[in-house]
Design a protein around this motif. Structure first.
Motif, short mmCIF file in Angstrom:
data_model
loop_
_atom_site.label_atom_id
_atom_site.label_comp_id
_atom_site.label_asym_id
_atom_site.label_seq_id
_atom_site.Cartn_x
_atom_site.Cartn_y
_atom_site.Cartn_z
N ALA A 88 0.87 -1.18 0.00
CA ALA A 88 0.00 0.00 0.00
C ALA A 88 0.91 1.22 0.00
CB ALA A 88 -0.90 0.00 1.24
N ASN A 89 0.72 2.09 -0.98
CA ASN A 89 1.59 3.24 -1.16
C ASN A 89 0.84 4.53 -0.87
OD1 ASN A 89 3.55 5.06 -1.95
ND2 ASN A 89 3.67 4.34 -4.06
N TYR A 90 1.26 5.25 0.15
CA TYR A 90 0.64 6.51 0.54
C TYR A 90 1.51 7.70 0.13
CZ TYR A 90 -2.64 3.53 2.86
OH TYR A 90 -3.60 2.56 3.09
N THR A 91 2.27 7.52 -0.94
CA THR A 91 3.11 8.59 -1.48
C THR A 91 2.76 8.76 -2.96
OG1 THR A 91 4.96 7.29 -2.37
CG2 THR A 91 4.97 7.73 0.01
N GLU A 92 3.37 9.74 -3.57
CA GLU A 92 3.23 9.92 -5.02
C GLU A 92 4.46 9.39 -5.74
OE1 GLU A 92 0.56 10.67 -6.87
OE2 GLU A 92 -0.47 10.56 -4.94
N ASP A 93 5.25 8.56 -5.05
CA ASP A 93 6.40 7.89 -5.67
C ASP A 93 5.92 6.61 -6.34
OD1 ASP A 93 8.26 9.75 -4.66
OD2 ASP A 93 8.43 8.63 -2.78
N TYR A 94 6.37 6.38 -7.56
CA TYR A 94 6.13 5.09 -8.22
C TYR A 94 7.22 4.15 -7.74
CZ TYR A 94 5.84 1.55 -11.86
OH TYR A 94 5.73 0.35 -12.53
N ILE A 95 6.83 2.97 -7.27
CA ILE A 95 7.78 1.99 -6.74
C ILE A 95 7.76 0.80 -7.69
CG2 ILE A 95 8.37 0.52 -4.76
CD1 ILE A 95 6.74 2.59 -3.04
N PRO A 96 8.73 0.75 -8.62
CA PRO A 96 8.73 -0.34 -9.59
C PRO A 96 8.95 -1.71 -8.97
CG PRO A 96 10.40 1.32 -10.15
CD PRO A 96 9.79 1.71 -8.85
N GLU A 97 9.67 -1.75 -7.83
CA GLU A 97 9.93 -3.05 -7.22
C GLU A 97 10.36 -2.88 -5.77
OE1 GLU A 97 12.92 -4.25 -10.02
OE2 GLU A 97 14.53 -3.58 -8.70
N PHE A 98 10.09 -3.92 -4.98
CA PHE A 98 10.63 -4.02 -3.62
C PHE A 98 10.82 -5.48 -3.30
CE2 PHE A 98 6.11 -4.46 -2.68
CZ PHE A 98 6.07 -5.35 -1.62
N HIS A 99 11.66 -5.74 -2.32
CA HIS A 99 11.82 -7.11 -1.83
C HIS A 99 12.11 -7.08 -0.34
CE1 HIS A 99 16.14 -6.31 -2.63
NE2 HIS A 99 16.34 -7.15 -1.65
N LEU A 100 11.96 -8.25 0.28
CA LEU A 100 12.16 -8.39 1.73
C LEU A 100 13.41 -9.19 1.99
CD1 LEU A 100 8.49 -9.29 2.71
CD2 LEU A 100 9.52 -7.03 2.51
N GLU A 101 14.13 -8.79 3.04
CA GLU A 101 15.36 -9.47 3.47
C GLU A 101 15.33 -9.63 4.98
OE1 GLU A 101 18.66 -6.93 2.43
OE2 GLU A 101 18.43 -7.32 0.28
N THR A 102 16.19 -10.52 5.47
CA THR A 102 16.47 -10.53 6.91
C THR A 102 17.35 -9.32 7.19
OG1 THR A 102 18.47 -11.84 6.69
CG2 THR A 102 16.39 -13.06 6.98
N THR A 103 17.54 -8.99 8.44
CA THR A 103 18.40 -7.84 8.78
C THR A 103 19.86 -8.13 8.47
OG1 THR A 103 18.48 -8.58 11.08
CG2 THR A 103 16.85 -6.89 10.52
N SER A 104 20.21 -9.40 8.29
CA SER A 104 21.59 -9.74 7.92
C SER A 104 21.77 -9.73 6.40
CB SER A 104 21.98 -11.11 8.49
OG SER A 104 21.17 -12.12 7.94
N GLY A 105 20.68 -9.43 5.65
CA GLY A 105 20.79 -9.31 4.20
C GLY A 105 20.39 -10.52 3.40
N LYS A 106 19.90 -11.58 4.05
CA LYS A 106 19.45 -12.77 3.31
C LYS A 106 18.11 -12.46 2.64
CE LYS A 106 17.87 -17.49 3.78
NZ LYS A 106 17.18 -18.38 4.68
#
Length: 168
Positions: A34-52
């Motif tokens: 859910a995007n509450y900005t006017e930024d277009y977000i072409p992609e996102f991903h999830l990681e652990t805090t260690s970067g996995k």
């Protein structure tokens, strides 16, 4: 409109979709955005805090004025409620090349609740707010046709552009 969201959820989780069990503090779920900005977000991903990489991505998260939601991908084990994940996302104009996109990342504690009920569907909502702020919240809903919608599901998923603030 509720039936459309319900049908969408059944389609995502039906026919061998996400397992709802929790193993080692992880929950198998899909990620919604859910995007509450006017930024277009072409992609996102999830990681652990260690970067996995948690192997869960989202794409084409529309600007708030264009509906504010993106496509979701099912399913991957995600750390459970109270755990911290890293969200990595890119912001770019629709006419910009990938090299012009800007990358952001932020560690966030997962809020919300999950359910192990046989008719429950668990999903993670990643919310994008102004100032490159984010939230991640598990939401659980019944897959039954007469199940009540969770009040935690953003109105954007029902086609209503209702602004939400962090922490609401």
């Amino acid at each position: 409109m509720r039936w459309m969201v319900g049908a969408f959820l059944v389609m995502i989780f039906g026919a061998g979709g996400c397992a709802l069990g929790q193993s080692g503090g992880y929950v198998d779920a899909s990620a919604w955005s859910a995007n509450y900005t006017e930024d277009y977000i072409p992609e996102f991903h999830l990681e652990t805090t260690s970067g996995k990489n948690l192997l869960l991505n989202g794409i084409q998260v529309k600007e708030f004025s264009r509906g504010g939601t993106g496509s979701s991908e099912c399913c991957s084990p995600i750390p459970g409620v109270g755990k911290t994940i890293r969200v990595v996302w890119r912001i770019g104009g629709r006419q910009e090349t990938r090299s012009e996109w800007k990358t952001y990342s932020k560690d966030v504690a997962i809020a919300g609740a999950t359910s192990s009920a046989p008719d429950a569907m668990n999903f993670l909502i990643v919310r994008f707010f102004p100032g490159h702020n984010i939230e991640a919240e598990f939401v659980s809903e019944s897959a039954e046709p007469d199940g009540k919608p969770s009040p935690r599901v953003d109105q954007l998923f029902y086609g209503r552009r209702v602004m939400r603030q962090m922490g609401e």
